[in-house]
Design an enzyme around this catalytic site. Structure first.
Site, PDB file in Angstrom:
ATOM      1  N   CYS A  11       0.837  -1.191   0.000  1.00 27.03           N
ATOM      2  CA  CYS A  11       0.000   0.000   0.000  1.00 27.03           C
ATOM      3  C   CYS A  11       0.873   1.243   0.000  1.00 27.03           C
ATOM      4  O   CYS A  11       1.847   1.315   0.759  1.00 27.03           O
ATOM      5  CB  CYS A  11      -0.912  -0.009   1.227  1.00 27.03           C
ATOM      6  N   HIS A  30      -9.023  -3.787  -2.007  1.00 32.71           N
ATOM      7  CA  HIS A  30      -8.022  -3.016  -1.260  1.00 32.71           C
ATOM      8  C   HIS A  30      -8.410  -1.529  -1.252  1.00 32.71           C
ATOM      9  O   HIS A  30      -8.418  -0.888  -0.197  1.00 32.71           O
ATOM     10  CB  HIS A  30      -6.643  -3.218  -1.911  1.00 32.71           C
ATOM     11  N   GLU A  31      -8.732  -0.992  -2.423  1.00 38.03           N
ATOM     12  CA  GLU A  31      -9.093   0.425  -2.513  1.00 38.03           C
ATOM     13  C   GLU A  31     -10.433   0.690  -1.833  1.00 38.03           C
ATOM     14  O   GLU A  31     -10.609   1.720  -1.182  1.00 38.03           O
ATOM     15  CB  GLU A  31      -9.124   0.893  -3.967  1.00 38.03           C
ATOM     16  N   HIS A  42     -10.137   1.415   1.754  1.00 38.60           N
ATOM     17  CA  HIS A  42      -9.786   2.808   2.062  1.00 38.60           C
ATOM     18  C   HIS A  42     -11.035   3.681   2.156  1.00 38.60           C
ATOM     19  O   HIS A  42     -11.069   4.638   2.927  1.00 38.60           O
ATOM     20  CB  HIS A  42      -8.841   3.390   1.006  1.00 38.60           C
TER      21      HIS A  42
END
Length: 175
Positions: free
Chosen positions: A103, A145-146, A149
């Site tokens: 990341c 993953h994004e 966020h």
């Protein structure tokens, strides 16, 4: 508003990375367009395969998936940049697999993270069009993953054991 020469990625510990990002209300606004342009420039300079707006300290539901082979991900498949605004996962596969992630907000660390193999997602485009798409394998991993966020999580929050966390230096010796 944004200068691509002054790229600053928010790092783990900064409050913006733990907030639930706000929905984008006016996708066609000049502000949203500038955020996306800055994100694209940031992604290109950083050798990432994805980026979420909270990583540039903007708590909005915007992400870009940009899978391309690069120094950080030499085996990444190539795809066109995909901008997703207000994305939502609407279906997941039953199966998950565990694979390495890194990341930009947590430099120097890689970890094996369990993720769904296949996901179905709805989102809006930069032109405010509704879309649905299915992501598989590595690109599904990038999306998840994004997306984390956008909901205030970091990839290390999903790691099951600290034995699955290593330095990037060691990681690059093993691939």
């Amino acid at each position: 508003m944004f200068n691509a020469n002054d790229i600053k990625i928010a790092k783990l510990g900064e409050k913006v990375l733990r907030l639930k990002a706000k929905k984008v209300k006016n996708i066609k606004s000049e502000e949203t367009q500038k955020i996306v342009s800055y994100m694209l420039a940031t992604l290109k300079k950083s050798n990432g395969v994805g980026l979420a707006a909270p990583q540039i300290s903007i708590s909005k539901q915007i992400m870009i998936i940009s899978s391309k082979p690069n120094d950080r991900y030499p085996n990444a498949p190539y795809m066109q940049d995909l901008i997703l605004i207000n994305p939502k996962i609407i279906k997941t596969s039953k199966g998950k697999n565990k694979d390495w992630e890194g990341c930009l907000s947590i430099p120097g660390i890689r970890a094996k993270v369990p993720r769904y193999n296949k996901i179905k997602v709805k989102y809006k485009t930069i032109n405010d069009e509704k879309k649905t798409i299915i992501f598989k394998d590595f690109v599904a991993r990038i999306f998840q993953h994004e997306y984390d966020h956008l909901i205030g999580l970091a990839f290390i929050d999903r790691v099951k054991t600290t034995k699955d966390i290593i330095s990037e230096e060691v990681y690059f010796k093993t691939i």
